[in-house]
Design a protein around this motif. Structure first.
Motif, mmCIF file in Angstrom:
data_model
loop_
_atom_site.group_PDB
_atom_site.id
_atom_site.type_symbol
_atom_site.label_atom_id
_atom_site.label_comp_id
_atom_site.label_asym_id
_atom_site.label_seq_id
_atom_site.Cartn_x
_atom_site.Cartn_y
_atom_site.Cartn_z
ATOM 1 N N THR A 1 -7.500 -5.409 3.651
ATOM 2 C CA THR A 1 -6.686 -4.409 2.699
ATOM 3 C C THR A 1 -6.731 -3.163 2.748
ATOM 4 O O THR A 1 -5.462 -1.706 1.734
ATOM 5 N N ALA A 2 -7.935 -2.959 3.686
ATOM 6 C CA ALA A 2 -8.511 -1.115 2.937
ATOM 7 C C ALA A 2 -7.315 -0.660 4.529
ATOM 8 O O ALA A 2 -7.677 0.222 5.005
ATOM 9 N N ASN B 1 1.184 3.935 -2.894
ATOM 10 C CA ASN B 1 1.393 5.097 -3.300
ATOM 11 C C ASN B 1 2.175 6.154 -3.305
ATOM 12 O O ASN B 1 1.915 7.245 -3.825
ATOM 13 N N LEU C 1 -5.600 -4.262 -4.081
ATOM 14 C CA LEU C 1 -4.879 -2.396 -3.693
ATOM 15 C C LEU C 1 -5.110 -1.686 -4.315
ATOM 16 O O LEU C 1 -5.637 -0.418 -4.425
ATOM 17 N N PHE D 1 -12.134 -2.394 -1.652
ATOM 18 C CA PHE D 1 -11.846 -3.639 -0.258
ATOM 19 C C PHE D 1 -13.282 -3.790 0.575
ATOM 20 O O PHE D 1 -13.214 -4.490 1.566
ATOM 21 N N LYS E 1 -7.192 -1.904 -7.175
ATOM 22 C CA LYS E 1 -8.999 -1.817 -7.577
ATOM 23 C C LYS E 1 -9.117 -1.026 -6.357
ATOM 24 O O LYS E 1 -10.133 -0.780 -6.820
ATOM 25 N N GLU E 2 -8.353 -0.665 -6.211
ATOM 26 C CA GLU E 2 -9.164 -0.327 -3.791
ATOM 27 C C GLU E 2 -10.308 -0.717 -4.043
ATOM 28 O O GLU E 2 -11.530 -0.470 -3.411
ATOM 29 N N ALA F 1 0.590 -1.408 0.030
ATOM 30 C CA ALA F 1 0.217 0.119 -0.212
ATOM 31 C C ALA F 1 0.713 1.733 -0.012
ATOM 32 O O ALA F 1 0.423 2.391 -0.784
ATOM 33 N N ALA G 1 -4.795 0.762 3.501
ATOM 34 C CA ALA G 1 -4.252 1.784 2.431
ATOM 35 C C ALA G 1 -4.790 2.737 3.088
ATOM 36 O O ALA G 1 -4.570 3.351 2.556
ATOM 37 N N LEU G 2 -5.940 2.538 3.666
ATOM 38 C CA LEU G 2 -7.282 3.485 3.702
ATOM 39 C C LEU G 2 -6.352 4.179 4.874
ATOM 40 O O LEU G 2 -6.957 5.639 4.594
#
Lengths: 288, 288
Positions: free
Chosen positions: A281-282, A191, A224, A229, A226-227, A187, A284-285
């Motif tokens: 995987t969220a 970014n 990740l 979540f 494709k976001e 992630a 990443a948020l």
């Protein structure tokens, strides 16, 4: 051999379905009885209590959400340890603290039945494809007996960690730590790639065809990038539960785990922001 | 075509040897001239200055240790940009800040010669086995011309990141970040496994045959499990340099990288403890 199954969640359900398919019948129990309906529709028989299921079974698989739930179905007067027949086996698939497994193993032993730690690696789709990996530990003779049943449950791989009851649980915690570490690192890397103006997908494609050509990077980078979540294949809340266990185990063994601590903070932030039911995987948020 | 090579370090030397082997002759320059001796013994010709080499070459590969060294051989009056013939190409393999590549690309352009970013993934043994992966960016027509020379240099894979001069450098920084993150995570996981009393090798063997069956986990876990931190294939000091660049790039692009920061701290601690010349897997030595 009568088989039983306790815990019909996201991953428990497809595993129970595999067992039902192989054995034509299966006794099931779930705290929320309505969740058992899909299995009943396919021919499974529901039990009204853990006790009823325990008394009838030779082998019971359990897949419950945490240490407390596992203790509840195992330790109480109406639980598995006190009510399984002598010689019967509890195959415990939950991801729990090793110390919990040690305790429950001893408790089953006291009741002359068996506890086998068999935490499982794989998301629900892997269960349906019978591509799960079971990590197991406990009595070697019993392990030999249950192996065919693990294959029926969807095992592609069975990985033995020896006679100590809790060994497989330790290996499972270490593995989950490595997975969520890889997710957070990806992630951060994705970014940086995006914010620096390069095509993050192109970058990940290069890595997953070279140094990082492993399922964990191929599968999770896809979510990740494709976001994607939701829906959760493995919820962030459960991921936090596992990372909490990792940190608890680290504290108990006096092991320094700086990334372990960092992941705990990030996942807590995500839960506070309302992402607990998103896929893990969220994490990443939490990145700005 | 006359080929030149600047920077005969750990990784530069085997790449230069590959080029010499293919082209029978090669002009070389190294700040510390004695390091050129192995190549001279094999038939390479040493130049007394960057300027001399630049004036004689159509293609110059450079592999120097950092941004400052690359700026030194490129920007000065006696450097590559000012002294390469019109149309000649500088293939820059160093891991540097993307902004440095942007600047040097423009400088070469001003002098009517070319700068191609071609940072390389692979340790010295991969260079000798011709299994390197080159990440490249820059003028597409020039890239087509130099591809065969990258293969001569030991490329198994050539990964294109487009026309922006610095794109490949961004991808390289992101990649190195992912590698050192994986190393630190493995080190923490191995520590937890050991301190919890399970066989860490058995645990890693399971993972590298399942979810983590990628070279980065297979190769680096081997060093970590053996605690084989010397001799360095890639020194911790150079690893810190790369992680510093990652954090610098993160700051410039306003990207939050908590693991990036953590790695910087850990590597700095290791250097302070005297492990700078160890392999970068020695980041494990910062763990208690």
């Amino acid at each position: 051999m009568q088989i039983g199954f306790i815990g019909l969640g996201n991953l428990g359900t497809p595993i129970a379905e595999n067992l039902l398919q192989q054995h034509k019948q299966l006794l099931v129990y779930n705290r929320t009885a309505s969740k058992a309906q899909p299995l009943i529709d396919k021919g499974a028989t529901i039990c009204s209590s853990v006790k009823e299921l325990a008394e009838k079974c030779d082998i019971v698989f359990s897949m419950v959400s945490d240490d407390a739930a596992l203790n509840h179905i195992t330790k109480s007067e109406d639980g598995l340890a006190a009510n399984l027949k002598a010689g019967a086996v509890h195959i415990s698939m939950s991801t729990i603290l090793p110390a919990t497994a040690t305790y429950l193993g001893a408790l089953h032993h006291l009741h002359r039945n068996h506890y086998i730690a068999a935490p499982v690696m794989g998301r629900p789709e892997a269960a349906r494809a019978k591509k799960l990996n079971f990590l197991i530990s406990g009595n070697a003779a019993i392990i030999e007996i249950i192996k065919p049943f693990l294959r029926d449950a969807g095992a592609a791989g069975i990985w033995e960690f020896g006679m100590e009851t809790e060994a497989a649980n330790t290996a499972k915690l270490c593995s989950n730590f490595l997975i969520i570490s890889a997710i957070e690192s990806m992630a951060e890397g994705i970014n940086l790639a995006k914010k620096s103006g390069i095509d993050a997908t192109q970058w990940i494609n290069m890595l997953t065809q070279t140094l990082f050509n492993a399922p964990v990077y191929i599968n999770y980078s896809n979510f990740l990038l494709k976001e994607a979540f939701q829906p959760a294949a493995f919820s962030l809340k459960l991921g936090l539960k596992d990372v909490n266990l990792v940190n608890e185990q680290a504290a108990e063994t006096n092991t320094e785990m700086p990334i372990g601590k960092l992941l705990q903070q990030r996942l807590n932030e995500c839960v506070a922001k309302g992402y607990g039911e998103f896929d893990w995987t969220a994490i990443a948020l939490a990145l700005k």
